[in-house]
Motif scaffolding. Structure first.
Motif, PDB file in Angstrom:
ATOM      1  N   VAL A 124       7.174   2.445  -4.306  1.00 46.34           N
ATOM      2  CA  VAL A 124       6.380   3.397  -3.302  1.00 46.34           C
ATOM      3  C   VAL A 124       6.009   2.697  -2.157  1.00 46.34           C
ATOM      4  N   HIS A 125       6.322   3.537  -0.966  1.00 45.06           N
ATOM      5  CA  HIS A 125       6.283   2.984   0.367  1.00 45.06           C
ATOM      6  C   HIS A 125       4.613   2.867   0.917  1.00 45.06           C
ATOM      7  N   PHE A 126       4.227   1.700   1.022  1.00 44.55           N
ATOM      8  CA  PHE A 126       3.079   1.549   1.681  1.00 44.55           C
ATOM      9  C   PHE A 126       2.743   2.000   3.247  1.00 44.55           C
ATOM     10  N   ILE A 127       1.763   2.665   3.539  1.00 44.81           N
ATOM     11  CA  ILE A 127       1.588   3.145   4.991  1.00 44.81           C
ATOM     12  C   ILE A 127       0.576   2.141   5.782  1.00 44.81           C
ATOM     13  N   GLU A 128      -0.825   2.256   5.209  1.00 49.72           N
ATOM     14  CA  GLU A 128      -1.694   1.688   5.585  1.00 49.72           C
ATOM     15  C   GLU A 128      -2.983   1.500   4.401  1.00 49.72           C
ATOM     16  N   ARG A 129      -3.907   0.504   4.866  1.00 48.40           N
ATOM     17  CA  ARG A 129      -4.885   0.366   4.092  1.00 48.40           C
ATOM     18  C   ARG A 129      -6.063   0.322   5.084  1.00 48.40           C
ATOM     19  N   ILE A 130      -7.214   1.153   4.719  1.00 46.79           N
ATOM     20  CA  ILE A 130      -8.376   1.371   5.534  1.00 46.79           C
ATOM     21  C   ILE A 130      -9.599   0.917   4.844  1.00 46.79           C
ATOM     22  N   PRO A 131     -10.440  -0.049   5.705  1.00 57.50           N
ATOM     23  CA  PRO A 131     -10.126  -0.480   6.998  1.00 57.50           C
ATOM     24  C   PRO A 131      -9.079  -1.502   6.878  1.00 57.50           C
ATOM     25  N   ASP A 132      -8.556  -1.588   8.163  1.00 58.87           N
ATOM     26  CA  ASP A 132      -7.198  -2.242   8.540  1.00 58.87           C
ATOM     27  C   ASP A 132      -7.924  -4.031   8.770  1.00 58.87           C
ATOM     28  N   GLU A 133      -8.357  -4.596   7.751  1.00 61.40           N
ATOM     29  CA  GLU A 133      -8.945  -5.885   7.917  1.00 61.40           C
ATOM     30  C   GLU A 133      -7.990  -6.906   7.245  1.00 61.40           C
ATOM     31  N   THR A 134      -8.016  -8.228   7.617  1.00 61.53           N
ATOM     32  CA  THR A 134      -7.638  -9.212   6.729  1.00 61.53           C
ATOM     33  C   THR A 134      -8.274  -9.554   5.520  1.00 61.53           C
ATOM     34  N   GLN A 135      -9.588  -9.616   5.740  1.00 62.21           N
ATOM     35  CA  GLN A 135     -10.405  -9.953   4.454  1.00 62.21           C
ATOM     36  C   GLN A 135     -10.819  -8.665   3.875  1.00 62.21           C
ATOM     37  N   LEU A 136     -11.342  -8.789   2.480  1.00 66.59           N
ATOM     38  CA  LEU A 136     -11.804  -7.758   1.818  1.00 66.59           C
ATOM     39  C   LEU A 136     -13.290  -7.573   2.461  1.00 66.59           C
ATOM     40  N   PRO A 137     -13.650  -6.438   2.879  1.00 67.15           N
ATOM     41  CA  PRO A 137     -15.004  -6.135   3.609  1.00 67.15           C
ATOM     42  C   PRO A 137     -15.868  -6.401   2.323  1.00 67.15           C
ATOM     43  N   PRO A 138     -17.275  -6.901   2.924  1.00 65.98           N
ATOM     44  CA  PRO A 138     -18.141  -7.218   1.779  1.00 65.98           C
ATOM     45  C   PRO A 138     -18.585  -5.811   1.207  1.00 65.98           C
ATOM     46  N   GLU A 139     -18.673  -4.741   1.887  1.00 62.49           N
ATOM     47  CA  GLU A 139     -19.231  -3.386   1.206  1.00 62.49           C
ATOM     48  C   GLU A 139     -18.456  -2.177   1.876  1.00 62.49           C
ATOM     49  N   TRP A 176      -7.869  -3.973  -3.425  1.00 62.46           N
ATOM     50  CA  TRP A 176      -7.569  -4.734  -2.162  1.00 62.46           C
ATOM     51  C   TRP A 176      -6.238  -5.763  -2.220  1.00 62.46           C
ATOM     52  N   ARG A 177      -5.941  -6.433  -3.455  1.00 64.20           N
ATOM     53  CA  ARG A 177      -5.008  -7.142  -3.660  1.00 64.20           C
ATOM     54  C   ARG A 177      -3.664  -6.297  -3.704  1.00 64.20           C
ATOM     55  N   GLU A 178      -3.919  -5.097  -4.420  1.00 63.69           N
ATOM     56  CA  GLU A 178      -2.848  -4.052  -4.563  1.00 63.69           C
ATOM     57  C   GLU A 178      -2.297  -3.691  -3.370  1.00 63.69           C
ATOM     58  N   ALA A 179      -3.380  -3.545  -2.164  1.00 63.37           N
ATOM     59  CA  ALA A 179      -2.949  -2.944  -0.959  1.00 63.37           C
ATOM     60  C   ALA A 179      -2.233  -4.212  -0.231  1.00 63.37           C
ATOM     61  N   GLU A 180      -2.661  -5.611  -0.239  1.00 62.98           N
ATOM     62  CA  GLU A 180      -2.100  -6.562   0.013  1.00 62.98           C
ATOM     63  C   GLU A 180      -0.791  -6.710  -0.344  1.00 62.98           C
ATOM     64  N   ILE A 181      -0.324  -6.585  -1.578  1.00 66.47           N
ATOM     65  CA  ILE A 181       0.936  -6.679  -2.017  1.00 66.47           C
ATOM     66  C   ILE A 181       1.688  -5.640  -1.694  1.00 66.47           C
ATOM     67  N   LEU A 182       1.472  -4.106  -1.573  1.00 66.18           N
ATOM     68  CA  LEU A 182       2.186  -3.284  -0.948  1.00 66.18           C
ATOM     69  C   LEU A 182       2.640  -3.542   0.443  1.00 66.18           C
ATOM     70  N   SER A 183       1.621  -3.782   1.127  1.00 64.27           N
ATOM     71  CA  SER A 183       1.979  -4.022   2.803  1.00 64.27           C
ATOM     72  C   SER A 183       3.106  -4.927   2.793  1.00 64.27           C
ATOM     73  N   GLN A 184       3.455  -5.888   1.849  1.00 64.35           N
ATOM     74  CA  GLN A 184       4.688  -6.747   2.023  1.00 64.35           C
ATOM     75  C   GLN A 184       6.035  -6.377   1.559  1.00 64.35           C
ATOM     76  N   ILE A 185       5.828  -5.002   0.911  1.00 69.33           N
ATOM     77  CA  ILE A 185       6.964  -4.349   0.260  1.00 69.33           C
ATOM     78  C   ILE A 185       7.800  -3.537   1.227  1.00 69.33           C
ATOM     79  N   ASN A 186       9.068  -3.440   1.348  1.00 72.61           N
ATOM     80  CA  ASN A 186       9.890  -2.525   1.690  1.00 72.61           C
ATOM     81  C   ASN A 186      11.226  -2.356   0.886  1.00 72.61           C
TER      82      ASN A 186
END
Length: 443
Positions: free
Chosen positions: A80-95, A65-75
Motif C-alpha cells: 500500500v502506497h504511503f502519502i503522508e502522516r499528519i502532523p508532518d513531524e520527525t518525532q512523535l508529538p506528545p499529544e 507512529w512507527r507504522e507511518a514511519e515504516i510506510l514512508s520509506q516504502i515504494n
C-alpha cells in the motif's frame, strides 16, 4: 476530535475531503476520503476513544507512529502506497490526534476472496496453482521489505492483511502496525502476531527474529489456502494427509519447510522461498486471483458525471470503468472550487449541460452546480455560466452578469461560447475554479 463526512483535513501539500467512514475501532477510525485531484485515499485517524488504559493507549500511539514511519520509506507496487502522516513531524508529538494518509486499494482482502470461494465451491480451498501465485507475490513483497536499509520484518502476515488490488490485479500488503526495523533490535519485545500464523519466536522475548520469521508466516498462509485450516502452532506439519490428494508433492515440501519450528531449517529469506515456488512451474499466467472470483475494479464516481473521452458514449452501469463501445477508459467531469478562506472542494458535473450559479429560492433559481456556499460576498450571479459537453468536447458559455466570467485570466463576453480543456482556470466573479476531466481509476 473525530472527523465527519463532508469535513476536510489539511495535509502538507493537499486537502482531503472525508467521504465516508470505513470502520471504527478502539483507537480511532478509518475513512475513505478524496484529495483535491479527485484521487480516493484512506485516512486512519488515531485518537483517544476512552476505551483503553492510559498505558495501552500510549503504547498503541507509538505503534501507529512507527507504522507511518515504516510506510514512508516504502515504494513498491505490491505494498500500500504511503502519502503522508499528519502532523508532518520527525518525532512523535506528545499529544493530539494522529493521521495516516494512504492510497485506497480498491478490492477485497484475501480473507474475503478466500471465504467467498469456499462458500461457492462446497467449502473447497484454493487450487494449488492460485496458491503458488499468491505465495510468489507475497515473497516478492516481503523480500523487498527485507532488502531495505532498515531490514523491515513484517511479522503479522495473514489473509486479513493482504488486499487484492482489483485495479492493478495484484496482492498488496496493507497493515504495518506490527512491522519493525530488524536492524534496530532482533528481539521480540512482546507477543505480536496472530495465532495460527505466527512462528514460535514471536512469542518469546529471548528468541531472535529474522527474515525466516516472515517465511514462516508465508508458509502458514499458504497452508490455510491449500487446506482451509491454519497449522498447529506447536507442531511442524509433516504431511498434508487428510486434505486434497491433488496438492503437488513439491508444493507440500515447500510449505512444510517454511513451517519448521526451528528457524535454521526454514527458508532463510523470502527470495529463497520465491525461487522454490517458481521452480514448481505451477503459477498461472493470468493474475493470481482472477480465476477464483476476485472482484474487478469498479467506478467510485457518480455515473451521471462519467463519459468516454474517445467516443463520447455514456456508461450504462455505475460500476463500469471501460466504455462498452470502444473499450476506452471512462472519465469523470468535475469542478474544483478554490475558495479564498476554505479548503478546495470538488463538485461533479452530472448533466451534459450544467448551469453554474447561486441558488435563489425566492426567485425560483436552482442551478445544477450551486456555488452559494463558496460565495459569502454574493458576487456570483444566479445564472453565471453554463458548461456543456458535446461529444468528447466541452464548452463554457458566459451569461449576463454583474461580475465577469473569466477563462485563463481573460474575460469571456456575455453570450460567448469558448472551448474548455482539462485543468482550465475559471473565475466566476472572484471565485476561482478548475475544470477537471480525469479517469475514474488510475490504471
Amino acid at each position: 476530535m473525530l472527523l465527519k463526512p463532508g469535513e476536510s483535513l489539511q495535509g502538507r501539500d493537499a486537502s482531503y475531503e472525508i467521504v465516508e467512514i470505513l470502520g471504527q475501532g478502539s483507537y480511532g477510525t478509518v475513512f475513505r476520503a478524496r484529495d483535491q485531484n479527485a484521487n480516493f485515499v484512506v485516512i486512519k485517524q488515531f485518537f483517544d476513544t476512552g476505551s483503553a488504559s492510559k498505558e495501552d493507549f500510549a503504547y498503541q500511539r507509538k505503534l501507529f507512529w512507527r507504522e507511518a514511519e515504516i510506510l514512508s520509506q516504502i515504494n513498491n507496487p505490491k505494498i500500500v502506497h504511503f502519502i503522508e502522516r499528519i502532523p508532518d513531524e520527525t518525532q512523535l508529538p506528545p499529544e493530539g490526534d494522529l493521521f495516516l494518509v494512504m492510497e485506497l486499494v480498491q478490492g477485497q482482502t484475501l480473507r474475503k476472496v478466500f471465504d467467498d470461494w469456499r462458500i461457492s465451491h462446497n467449502n473447497q480451498p484454493f487450487p494449488a496453482e492460485n496458491v503458488v501465485a499468491v505465495g510468489m507475490e507475497l515473497c516478492e513483497s516481503l523480500g523487498y521489505l527485507h532488502s531495505l536499509p532498515g531490514q523491515i520484518i513484517y511479522r503479522d502476515l495473514k489473509p486479513d492483511n493482504v488486499m487484492w488490488d482489483s485495479v492493478g490485479q495484484k496482492c498488496k500488503l496493507i497493515d504495518f502496525g506490527t512491522a519493525r526495523f530488524s536492524d534496530q533490535s532482533k528481539r521480540a519485545t512482546q507477543g505480536l502476531g496472530t495465532e495460527g500464523y505466527a512462528p514460535p519466536e514471536l512469542y518469546s522475548s529471548r528468541a531472535e527474529l529474522g527474515f525466516y520469521t516472515d517465511t514462516y508466516t508465508i508458509g502458514a498462509l499458504l497452508y490455510e489456502l491449500l487446506t482451509g485450516d491454519t497449522p498447529d502452532p506447536k507442531v511442524t506439519p509433516s504431511h498434508f494427509r487428510g486434505y486434497d490428494a491433488g496438492i503437488p508433492n513439491g508444493l507440500q515440501a515447500v510449505v512444510i519447510k517454511s513451517l519448521q519450528l526451528d528457524p535454521i531449517n526454514r527458508y532463510p529469506t523470502a527470495g529463497a522461498m520465491y525461487e522454490a515456488l517458481e521452480t514448481l512451474h505451477l503459477a498461472p499466467e493470468e493474475p493470481a486471483l482472477e480465476s477464483v472470483g476476485a472482484p474487478r475494479a469498479t467506478n467510485l464516481h457518480p455515473l451521471l458525471s462519467c463519459f468516454c473521452p474517445n467516443c463520447g458514449a455514456v456508461p450504462r452501469t455505475d460500476k463500469a470503468i471501460y466504455c462498452g463501445k470502444c473499450r476506452g477508459l471512462i472519465h469523470t467531469v468535475m469542478l474544483r472550487v478554490l475558495p479564498k478562506n476554505a479548503p478546495p472542494a470538488l463538485l461533479y458535473l452530472q448533466k451534459s449541460e450544467s448551469l453554474l450559479g447561486r441558488t435563489d429560492p425566492d426567485g425560483g433559481v436552482f442551478p445544477d452546480v450551486d456555488l452559494s456556499r463558496f460565495d459569502a460576498g454574493r458576487f456570483v450571479s444566479r445564472r453565471h455560466a453554463t458548461i456543456k459537453r458535446d461529444g468528447v468536447k466541452f464548452f463554457l458559455t458566459a451569461h449576463k452578469t454583474l461580475n465577469p466570467t473569466r477563462l485563463a485570466g481573460f474575460a469571456v463576453a456575455e453570450g460567448a461560447t469558448v472551448p474548455l480543456e482539462n485543468e482550465a482556470r475559471l473565475e466566476f466573479a472572484d471565485l476561482v475554479c478548475n475544470f477537471v476531466v480525469r479517469p475514474v481509476v488510475n490504471p
